[in-house]
Write a protein that holds these residues in place. Structure first.
Motif, PDB file in Angstrom:
ATOM      1  N   LEU A   1     -47.052  -6.533   4.588  1.00  0.00           N
ATOM      2  CA  LEU A   1     -46.855  -7.453   5.700  1.00  0.00           C
ATOM      3  C   LEU A   1     -46.905  -6.780   7.070  1.00  0.00           C
ATOM      4  CD1 LEU A   1     -43.976  -9.654   4.240  1.00  0.00           C
ATOM      5  CD2 LEU A   1     -46.437 -10.114   4.235  1.00  0.00           C
ATOM      6  N   GLY A   2     -47.077  -5.465   7.083  1.00  0.00           N
ATOM      7  CA  GLY A   2     -47.123  -4.753   8.357  1.00  0.00           C
ATOM      8  C   GLY A   2     -45.776  -4.693   9.053  1.00  0.00           C
ATOM      9  N   LEU A   3     -44.716  -4.576   8.266  1.00  0.00           N
ATOM     10  CA  LEU A   3     -43.359  -4.512   8.802  1.00  0.00           C
ATOM     11  C   LEU A   3     -42.767  -3.132   8.537  1.00  0.00           C
ATOM     12  CD1 LEU A   3     -41.966  -7.823   7.229  1.00  0.00           C
ATOM     13  CD2 LEU A   3     -42.667  -7.512   9.602  1.00  0.00           C
ATOM     14  N   THR A   4     -41.680  -2.823   9.221  1.00  0.00           N
ATOM     15  CA  THR A   4     -40.918  -1.640   8.846  1.00  0.00           C
ATOM     16  C   THR A   4     -40.097  -1.996   7.620  1.00  0.00           C
ATOM     17  OG1 THR A   4     -38.994  -2.233  10.189  1.00  0.00           O
ATOM     18  CG2 THR A   4     -40.738  -0.924  11.272  1.00  0.00           C
ATOM     19  N   ALA A   5     -39.632  -0.984   6.912  1.00  0.00           N
ATOM     20  CA  ALA A   5     -38.797  -1.236   5.734  1.00  0.00           C
ATOM     21  C   ALA A   5     -37.515  -1.962   6.142  1.00  0.00           C
ATOM     22  CB  ALA A   5     -38.477   0.069   5.020  1.00  0.00           C
ATOM     23  N   ALA A   6     -36.953  -1.583   7.285  1.00  0.00           N
ATOM     24  CA  ALA A   6     -35.727  -2.231   7.754  1.00  0.00           C
ATOM     25  C   ALA A   6     -35.966  -3.712   8.050  1.00  0.00           C
ATOM     26  CB  ALA A   6     -35.197  -1.528   8.998  1.00  0.00           C
ATOM     27  N   ALA A   7     -37.098  -4.024   8.665  1.00  0.00           N
ATOM     28  CA  ALA A   7     -37.414  -5.423   8.971  1.00  0.00           C
ATOM     29  C   ALA A   7     -37.624  -6.219   7.681  1.00  0.00           C
ATOM     30  CB  ALA A   7     -38.651  -5.508   9.860  1.00  0.00           C
ATOM     31  N   ALA A   8     -38.280  -5.611   6.701  1.00  0.00           N
ATOM     32  CA  ALA A   8     -38.501  -6.297   5.425  1.00  0.00           C
ATOM     33  C   ALA A   8     -37.168  -6.566   4.722  1.00  0.00           C
ATOM     34  CB  ALA A   8     -39.412  -5.462   4.531  1.00  0.00           C
ATOM     35  N   LYS A   9     -36.266  -5.577   4.734  1.00  0.00           N
ATOM     36  CA  LYS A   9     -34.948  -5.768   4.123  1.00  0.00           C
ATOM     37  C   LYS A   9     -34.177  -6.872   4.826  1.00  0.00           C
ATOM     38  CE  LYS A   9     -34.008  -1.084   2.499  1.00  0.00           C
ATOM     39  NZ  LYS A   9     -33.119   0.082   2.699  1.00  0.00           N
TER      40      LYS A   9
ATOM     41  N   ARG B   1     -35.361  -9.398   6.597  1.00  0.00           N
ATOM     42  CA  ARG B   1     -35.972 -10.704   6.333  1.00  0.00           C
ATOM     43  C   ARG B   1     -35.638 -11.182   4.921  1.00  0.00           C
ATOM     44  NH1 ARG B   1     -42.122 -11.448   7.980  1.00  0.00           N
ATOM     45  NH2 ARG B   1     -41.213 -10.965   9.992  1.00  0.00           N
ATOM     46  N   LEU B   2     -35.656 -10.275   3.963  1.00  0.00           N
ATOM     47  CA  LEU B   2     -35.313 -10.634   2.589  1.00  0.00           C
ATOM     48  C   LEU B   2     -33.849 -11.062   2.501  1.00  0.00           C
ATOM     49  CD1 LEU B   2     -36.060 -10.836  -0.408  1.00  0.00           C
ATOM     50  CD2 LEU B   2     -35.436  -8.418  -0.609  1.00  0.00           C
ATOM     51  N   HIS B   3     -32.979 -10.338   3.187  1.00  0.00           N
ATOM     52  CA  HIS B   3     -31.557 -10.688   3.190  1.00  0.00           C
ATOM     53  C   HIS B   3     -31.343 -12.086   3.765  1.00  0.00           C
ATOM     54  CE1 HIS B   3     -27.237 -10.189   3.469  1.00  0.00           C
ATOM     55  NE2 HIS B   3     -27.300 -10.545   4.730  1.00  0.00           N
ATOM     56  N   ARG B   4     -31.976 -12.378   4.902  1.00  0.00           N
ATOM     57  CA  ARG B   4     -31.834 -13.703   5.513  1.00  0.00           C
ATOM     58  C   ARG B   4     -32.403 -14.793   4.608  1.00  0.00           C
ATOM     59  NH1 ARG B   4     -33.186 -10.852  10.387  1.00  0.00           N
ATOM     60  NH2 ARG B   4     -35.324 -11.554  10.169  1.00  0.00           N
ATOM     61  N   ALA B   5     -33.510 -14.495   3.944  1.00  0.00           N
ATOM     62  CA  ALA B   5     -34.113 -15.466   3.035  1.00  0.00           C
ATOM     63  C   ALA B   5     -33.157 -15.786   1.887  1.00  0.00           C
ATOM     64  CB  ALA B   5     -35.440 -14.930   2.500  1.00  0.00           C
ATOM     65  N   ARG B   6     -32.559 -14.751   1.336  1.00  0.00           N
ATOM     66  CA  ARG B   6     -31.625 -14.977   0.228  1.00  0.00           C
ATOM     67  C   ARG B   6     -30.380 -15.730   0.689  1.00  0.00           C
ATOM     68  NH1 ARG B   6     -32.249  -9.124  -2.760  1.00  0.00           N
ATOM     69  NH2 ARG B   6     -34.102  -9.659  -3.975  1.00  0.00           N
ATOM     70  N   LEU B   7     -29.894 -15.405   1.885  1.00  0.00           N
ATOM     71  CA  LEU B   7     -28.747 -16.134   2.416  1.00  0.00           C
ATOM     72  C   LEU B   7     -29.052 -17.615   2.573  1.00  0.00           C
ATOM     73  CD1 LEU B   7     -27.206 -13.871   5.220  1.00  0.00           C
ATOM     74  CD2 LEU B   7     -26.168 -14.546   3.049  1.00  0.00           C
ATOM     75  N   LEU B   8     -30.230 -17.931   3.096  1.00  0.00           N
ATOM     76  CA  LEU B   8     -30.600 -19.333   3.270  1.00  0.00           C
ATOM     77  C   LEU B   8     -30.731 -20.048   1.929  1.00  0.00           C
ATOM     78  CD1 LEU B   8     -33.217 -19.206   6.140  1.00  0.00           C
ATOM     79  CD2 LEU B   8     -30.989 -20.284   6.169  1.00  0.00           C
ATOM     80  N   ALA B   9     -31.350 -19.390   0.959  1.00  0.00           N
ATOM     81  CA  ALA B   9     -31.491 -19.997  -0.363  1.00  0.00           C
ATOM     82  C   ALA B   9     -30.120 -20.225  -0.986  1.00  0.00           C
ATOM     83  CB  ALA B   9     -32.362 -19.118  -1.262  1.00  0.00           C
ATOM     84  N   ARG B  10     -29.254 -19.242  -0.838  1.00  0.00           N
ATOM     85  CA  ARG B  10     -27.897 -19.359  -1.394  1.00  0.00           C
ATOM     86  C   ARG B  10     -27.129 -20.475  -0.688  1.00  0.00           C
ATOM     87  NH1 ARG B  10     -23.907 -14.247  -2.339  1.00  0.00           N
ATOM     88  NH2 ARG B  10     -22.722 -15.232  -4.003  1.00  0.00           N
TER      89      ARG B  10
ATOM     90  N   ASP C   1     -42.135 -17.615   6.100  1.00  0.00           N
ATOM     91  CA  ASP C   1     -41.943 -16.161   6.075  1.00  0.00           C
ATOM     92  C   ASP C   1     -40.884 -15.754   5.061  1.00  0.00           C
ATOM     93  OD1 ASP C   1     -43.823 -15.873   8.042  1.00  0.00           O
ATOM     94  OD2 ASP C   1     -42.385 -15.575   9.661  1.00  0.00           O
ATOM     95  N   TYR C   2     -39.802 -16.524   5.012  1.00  0.00           N
ATOM     96  CA  TYR C   2     -38.721 -16.196   4.089  1.00  0.00           C
ATOM     97  C   TYR C   2     -39.121 -16.480   2.645  1.00  0.00           C
ATOM     98  CZ  TYR C   2     -35.669 -15.766   8.161  1.00  0.00           C
ATOM     99  OH  TYR C   2     -35.084 -15.388   9.343  1.00  0.00           O
ATOM    100  N   LEU C   3     -39.805 -17.585   2.433  1.00  0.00           N
ATOM    101  CA  LEU C   3     -40.285 -17.899   1.087  1.00  0.00           C
ATOM    102  C   LEU C   3     -41.203 -16.792   0.584  1.00  0.00           C
ATOM    103  CD1 LEU C   3     -40.696 -19.755  -1.340  1.00  0.00           C
ATOM    104  CD2 LEU C   3     -42.493 -20.910  -0.046  1.00  0.00           C
ATOM    105  N   HIS C   4     -42.091 -16.338   1.450  1.00  0.00           N
ATOM    106  CA  HIS C   4     -43.027 -15.271   1.088  1.00  0.00           C
ATOM    107  C   HIS C   4     -42.260 -14.013   0.675  1.00  0.00           C
ATOM    108  CE1 HIS C   4     -46.950 -12.996   2.217  1.00  0.00           C
ATOM    109  NE2 HIS C   4     -46.918 -13.314   0.950  1.00  0.00           N
ATOM    110  N   MET C   5     -41.201 -13.674   1.403  1.00  0.00           N
ATOM    111  CA  MET C   5     -40.406 -12.490   1.074  1.00  0.00           C
ATOM    112  C   MET C   5     -39.787 -12.616  -0.315  1.00  0.00           C
ATOM    113  SD  MET C   5     -40.648 -10.251   3.427  1.00  0.00           S
ATOM    114  CE  MET C   5     -39.371  -9.150   2.864  1.00  0.00           C
ATOM    115  N   ILE C   6     -39.188 -13.755  -0.606  1.00  0.00           N
ATOM    116  CA  ILE C   6     -38.554 -13.932  -1.922  1.00  0.00           C
ATOM    117  C   ILE C   6     -39.592 -13.897  -3.037  1.00  0.00           C
ATOM    118  CG2 ILE C   6     -37.373 -15.637  -3.383  1.00  0.00           C
ATOM    119  CD1 ILE C   6     -35.526 -16.217  -1.088  1.00  0.00           C
TER     120      ILE C   6
END
Length: 172
Positions: free
Chosen positions: A148-156, A158-167, A126-131
C-alpha cells in the motif's frame, strides 16, 4: 502556505471582533479541521471533535497573540478535543474482553457470519482493505505496508483502527 497565510484578511478581521468574518473563518477552517480530526480521532468522534474545535475557535480566537501561530494553535485544539473524547470513551470501557466473550458465546455460527459480514461492509474502504489483507490474505504488516506504500507504523495504526471499528459494530 499555512492556514493563517491562506486566510489572512478574514483571520485579521475575525481576530478584531468582526462577527461576519468569524462566521466566514469557521466555514473556511472546517474542512481542514475535519481532515485533521480524521487522522487524530476515532471515526465515531470526528464530528464531535470538529464541532468542539469550532466552538473553541469562536470563543478563544481573540486570545491568540500571534496570528502567524494560528494554524498550530488550531490543530492543537483539535488534537486536544480528540484526546478528550478518547478518554471519555475509555472511561466507559466499551470493549472489555469479558463482554466480547459473552457476546461471542451467545451467537450461533450463521448469525455470527452475518454480523461479521455486516461489520466489514460498514467499514470505510481503506479499513476494510487492511482487514482483508491481514486477516484473510494473512499478509504480514511489512507486506501490507509495501503493497500500500505505507510505513509499517501507518499500516499497524490503520489495522488497529479498522479492528476497533469492526469490534464497535459487533459488540457496541
Amino acid at each position: 502556505m499555512t492556514l493563517a497565510e491562506q486566510h489572512r484578511p478574514v483571520l485579521d478581521a475575525a481576530h478584531g471582533g468582526d462577527p461576519a468574518a468569524l462566521a466566514q473563518l469557521l466555514r473556511l477552517c472546517q474542512p481542514d479541521i475535519r481532515r485533521y480530526a480524521r487522522r487524530s480521532c476515532l471515526v465515531s468522534d470526528v464530528d464531535d471533535a470538529v464541532q468542539e474545535a469550532l466552538l473553541v475557535l469562536s470563543r478563544r480566537l481573540g486570545s491568540v497573540r500571534l496570528l502567524a501561530a494560528f494554524s498550530g494553535w488550531l490543530f492543537k485544539v483539535v488534537r486536544h478535543e480528540c484526546r478528550k473524547l478518547a478518554r471519555l470513551a475509555l472511561r466507559h470501557a466499551p470493549y472489555d474482553d469479558e463482554r466480547a466473550e459473552r457476546w461471542l458465546a451467545a451467537q450461533d455460527t450463521a448469525g455470527l457470519r452475518l454480523d461479521l459480514v455486516n461489520a466489514l461492509e460498514s467499514l470505510p474502504a481503506d479499513y476494510l482493505h487492511m482487514i482483508l489483507l491481514r486477516d484473510f490474505a494473512e499478509l504480514s504488516i511489512a507486506e501490507i505496508a509495501a503493497l500500500l506504500g505505507l510505513t509499517a507504523a501507518a499500516a499497524k495504526s490503520r489495522l488497529h483502527r479498522a479492528r476497533l471499528l469492526a469490534r464497535e459494530y459487533l459488540v457496541g
